[in-house]
Enzyme design. Structure first.
Site, PDB file in Angstrom:
ATOM      1  N   VAL A 235      38.791  45.829  38.161  1.00 24.92           N
ATOM      2  CA  VAL A 235      38.178  44.620  38.705  1.00 24.92           C
ATOM      3  C   VAL A 235      38.858  43.396  38.103  1.00 24.92           C
ATOM      4  O   VAL A 235      39.164  43.358  36.918  1.00 24.92           O
ATOM      5  CB  VAL A 235      36.651  44.570  38.453  1.00 24.92           C
ATOM      6  CG1 VAL A 235      35.948  45.648  39.259  1.00 24.92           C
ATOM      7  CG2 VAL A 235      36.309  44.694  36.974  1.00 24.92           C
ATOM      8  N   LYS A 236      39.101  42.422  38.971  1.00 25.26           N
ATOM      9  CA  LYS A 236      39.682  41.152  38.547  1.00 25.26           C
ATOM     10  C   LYS A 236      38.579  40.104  38.544  1.00 25.26           C
ATOM     11  O   LYS A 236      37.814  39.978  39.496  1.00 25.26           O
ATOM     12  CB  LYS A 236      40.800  40.721  39.494  1.00 25.26           C
ATOM     13  CG  LYS A 236      41.387  39.348  39.140  1.00 25.26           C
ATOM     14  CD  LYS A 236      42.246  38.797  40.258  1.00 25.26           C
ATOM     15  CE  LYS A 236      42.745  37.394  39.901  1.00 25.26           C
ATOM     16  NZ  LYS A 236      43.457  36.747  41.021  1.00 25.26           N
ATOM     17  N   GLN A 237      38.529  39.331  37.462  1.00 28.77           N
ATOM     18  CA  GLN A 237      37.471  38.341  37.336  1.00 28.77           C
ATOM     19  C   GLN A 237      37.986  37.109  36.602  1.00 28.77           C
ATOM     20  O   GLN A 237      38.887  37.194  35.770  1.00 28.77           O
ATOM     21  CB  GLN A 237      36.289  38.932  36.559  1.00 28.77           C
ATOM     22  CG  GLN A 237      35.056  38.059  36.478  1.00 28.77           C
ATOM     23  CD  GLN A 237      34.558  37.643  37.845  1.00 28.77           C
ATOM     24  OE1 GLN A 237      34.891  36.549  38.307  1.00 28.77           O
ATOM     25  NE2 GLN A 237      33.798  38.525  38.506  1.00 28.77           N
TER      26      GLN A 237
END
Length: 348
Positions: A235-237
């Protein structure tokens, strides 16, 4: 020569010696055997494991369990002129791939047009991550709605190892995007491709009394949790900058223990709460680098230190690298990678 310590400046002790509220023993931490230790126990097929291992084996961070990804989809997301006017060489997609290779990145992420036009020349030299959907800026009024520009089969046919997608959690179109991405990721797994989800927030009610909670640790952490629920491998955040979003927006749910026992206002604790929501690190958290500015080197170093010490899996940084001369972009990406290679910068 400017060192990492110099770039951290007055924040060096604050960031390098912090002890997290949530102990690292509670997490699954990045390591060279991560694919075998974590993903091999999942329902992912052998081809997905191979694709993941290709990213984790490529570039300067190969074999460490960390990732350094160059993302250049901003020509769609922010318009090509706004993205490349500072450095027109990047209107040519080949220079995007060259930058990723020269800098020793784990993968290059971009749109179908950028990657497909170069696939025969480069897909076997550096892992390709095809970004499937985008938000275009020619419509008025501006809306936040991710539209598929390409299909999973396009990634498979060009030799990419992974697909990426964005969901604007909290937006009017979020339910539609969740369904579309779930279907795309299921197809990607069938074809043996790894999956990366940009878990972004978009909701006008996340701004309260001129305070923007789109980067609140509790809200972004929940977005990460939803991304992990969809089966994303990574996941990219955005890096969290504050806490208490749920307590302020007056809808949804939270618990006071989130703020008293599971986090603090320290940036590493805020980021660790994101890791906690990413299945305690079993789904890797990569933070974004943000827009380019006057203090890019210092900001990038701080972001990398926070991500690493929090238990994150690396950075996906674009504009800070490509909106400057080529050699400086390489130097910036290498500097970030040095943080993940430095054993003295430990997980808190």
């Amino acid at each position: 020569m400017t060192t990492i310590f110099d770039l951290l400046g007055k924040d060096a002790d604050y960031l390098l010696n912090h002890k997290c509220v949530i102990k690292k023993e509670a997490l699954t931490l990045p390591s060279g055997d991560l694919v075998s230790r974590v993903f091999a126990e999942s329902d992912r097929n052998n081809r997905v494991l191979r694709s993941l291992q290709q990213m984790f084996s490529c570039g300067r961070l190969g074999g460490t369990g960390y990732l350094s990804i160059l993302p250049v989809d901003q020509g769609v997301e922010h318009t090509a002129g706004a993205s490349f006017a500072k450095n027109p060489m990047y209107f040519d997609p080949e220079n995007i791939v060259r930058l990723a290779m020269e800098a020793g990145c784990s993968a290059v992420a971009s749109s179908y047009g950028v990657l497909s036009i170069l696939a025969r020349r480069y897909a076997h030299k550096i892992p390709f991550l095809l970004k499937l959907n985008h938000n275009e800026l020619l419509s008025y009024p501006t809306t936040y709605h991710q539209i598929f520009f390409s299909q999973v089969e396009d990634a498979y046919n060009m030799g990419a190892v992974a697909v990426g997608a964005t969901i604007y959690f909290g937006s009017e179109s979020s339910s539609e995007e969740i369904v579309a991405v779930a279907e795309a990721f299921a197809r990607a797994r069938e074809l043996g491709l790894a999956t990366v989800l940009w878990c972004y927030l978009r909701n006008p009610h996340f701004v309260v009394n001129n305070v923007d909670y789109h980067t609140a640790a509790d809200l972004t952490g929940q977005a990460d949790h939803l991304g992990a629920t969809l089966g994303a491998d990574i996941v990219k955040q955005k890096l969290p900058t504050l806490q208490g979003g749920f307590k302020t927006i007056n809808f949804s749910k939270t618990d006071d223990l989130v703020y008293s026992e599971l986090s603090s206002n320290h940036p590493i604790d805020l980021c660790r709460y994101q890791v906690l929501n990413s299945y305690c690190g079993k789904v890797g958290l990569i933070n974004s680098g943000g827009p380019s500015g006057q203090d890019d080197f210092a900001e990038a170093v701080k972001t990398a230190v926070i991500n690493k010490r929090a238990g994150g899996m690396g950075l996906i940084l674009g504009r800070k690298a490509f909106q400057r001369p080529f050699s400086e972009g390489v130097r910036l990406l290498n500097l970030i990678q040095d943080i993940y290679l430095d054993p003295t910068i430990s997980i808190s």
